[in-house]
Design a protein around this motif. Structure first.
Motif, mmCIF file in Angstrom:
data_model
loop_
_atom_site.group_PDB
_atom_site.id
_atom_site.type_symbol
_atom_site.label_atom_id
_atom_site.label_comp_id
_atom_site.label_asym_id
_atom_site.label_seq_id
_atom_site.Cartn_x
_atom_site.Cartn_y
_atom_site.Cartn_z
ATOM 1 N N ALA A 105 1.442 -4.488 -3.881
ATOM 2 C CA ALA A 105 0.171 -5.208 -3.685
ATOM 3 C C ALA A 105 -1.171 -4.507 -3.607
ATOM 4 O O ALA A 105 -1.920 -4.814 -4.378
ATOM 5 N N LEU A 106 -1.316 -3.573 -2.882
ATOM 6 C CA LEU A 106 -2.269 -2.778 -2.611
ATOM 7 C C LEU A 106 -2.735 -2.187 -4.027
ATOM 8 O O LEU A 106 -3.827 -2.162 -4.413
ATOM 9 N N GLY A 107 -1.963 -1.767 -4.769
ATOM 10 C CA GLY A 107 -2.049 -1.255 -6.088
ATOM 11 C C GLY A 107 -2.552 -2.207 -6.986
ATOM 12 O O GLY A 107 -3.405 -1.947 -8.115
ATOM 13 N N GLY A 108 -2.696 -3.574 -6.778
ATOM 14 C CA GLY A 108 -3.148 -4.725 -7.641
ATOM 15 C C GLY A 108 -4.490 -5.066 -7.241
ATOM 16 O O GLY A 108 -4.929 -5.926 -7.462
ATOM 17 N N ILE A 109 -4.936 -4.516 -5.997
ATOM 18 C CA ILE A 109 -6.251 -4.912 -5.592
ATOM 19 C C ILE A 109 -7.362 -3.883 -5.890
ATOM 20 O O ILE A 109 -7.551 -2.797 -5.889
ATOM 21 N N ASP A 110 -8.515 -4.498 -6.396
ATOM 22 C CA ASP A 110 -9.725 -3.694 -6.871
ATOM 23 C C ASP A 110 -10.788 -3.750 -5.750
ATOM 24 O O ASP A 110 -11.861 -2.979 -6.097
ATOM 25 N N ASP A 111 -10.675 -4.756 -4.913
ATOM 26 C CA ASP A 111 -11.824 -4.824 -4.104
ATOM 27 C C ASP A 111 -11.911 -3.549 -3.204
ATOM 28 O O ASP A 111 -11.158 -3.058 -2.355
ATOM 29 N N PRO A 112 -13.257 -3.017 -3.293
ATOM 30 C CA PRO A 112 -13.545 -1.525 -2.436
ATOM 31 C C PRO A 112 -13.365 -1.914 -0.899
ATOM 32 O O PRO A 112 -13.259 -0.897 -0.422
ATOM 33 N N LEU A 113 -13.417 -3.129 -0.404
ATOM 34 C CA LEU A 113 -13.484 -3.495 1.023
ATOM 35 C C LEU A 113 -12.184 -3.566 1.388
ATOM 36 O O LEU A 113 -11.891 -3.773 2.803
ATOM 37 N N VAL A 114 -11.018 -3.487 0.516
ATOM 38 C CA VAL A 114 -9.725 -3.432 1.151
ATOM 39 C C VAL A 114 -8.939 -1.976 0.745
ATOM 40 O O VAL A 114 -8.826 -1.558 -0.302
#
Length: 213
Positions: A105-114
């Motif tokens: 799931a983290l691999g699919g997150i582009d948000d720099p805040l995550v």
């Protein structure tokens, strides 16, 4: 609100589930979207309710695709800080399958805040090939050059194909090549087989030649 890219299209995942399991997933998605429950309440039992196995040949596992969709549903209503805290909690208390799903799931997150780099580093300290492979996916862009190089080396140690390492060609540098040369030299000196991926990584870059004198 944070966008999470899914492992499989929604329609494809629903077709693979069948009627009863599809209804179970739709129920979990609905209660998450409404804010009536938390990821911690639905994430662990998701595989039991929707099944396990390969979604399609050379593709993600069904249980991973389900859990990533659940994360995406929750992420649509959570601020980045809260989402990261929930993912950290899921990883910390989850079994190996749940940890892998969190990493994917983290691999699919582009948000720099995550920034889940702490979870990636934890996964890279294990010898679980599934966790190591998931850790070196797209979210590994958050790792420092030092940690990323050691992640690539860990892939060689435990047998994770480097073809799955995100941005390998772009991030490979002289230091990584030197590390892999030492690794191959040590194995050859000990009469041990060198995995072909080691030569692939070693040859991605040519060490800088220092002028003589």
């Amino acid at each position: 609100m944070t966008t999470v890219h899914l492992l499989a299209p929604v329609e494809q995942l629903r077709r693979a589930l069948g009627d009863e399991r599809r209804r179970a997933l739709d129920d979990m998605v609905a209660v998450l979207a409404a804010g009536a429950t938390t990821l911690a309440r639905v994430f662990p039992a998701a595989a039991r309710r929707t099944g396990r196995g390969d979604l399609f040949v050379d593709g993600p596992r069904l249980e991973d695709a389900v859990r990533v969709e659940l994360v995406a549903t929750a992420a649509a209503r959570l601020d980045p800080g809260t989402l990261l805290a929930e993912l950290e909690d899921l990883y910390r208390h989850g079994d190996a399958d749940e940890k892998r799903a969190v990493l994917l799931a983290l691999g699919g997150i582009d948000d720099p805040l995550v920034d889940g780099s702490a979870l990636l580093l934890d996964a890279l300290r294990t010898n679980d090939v599934r966790l190591v492979a998931a850790a070196m996916g797209p979210h590994a862009r958050r790792l420092s050059a030092h940690d990323w190089r050691h992640g690539v080396l860990k892939c060689l140690f435990v047998g994770v194909p480097v073809a799955g390492v995100a941005d390998l060609a772009a991030r490979a540098d002289d230091e990584l090549a030197a590390m892999v040369r030492r690794y191959t030299d040590e194995r050859e000196a000990a009469g041990r087989e060198v995995p072909p991926d080691a030569f692939l990584v070693r040859d991605l870059t040519t060490p800088t030649t220092r002028p003589e004198g």
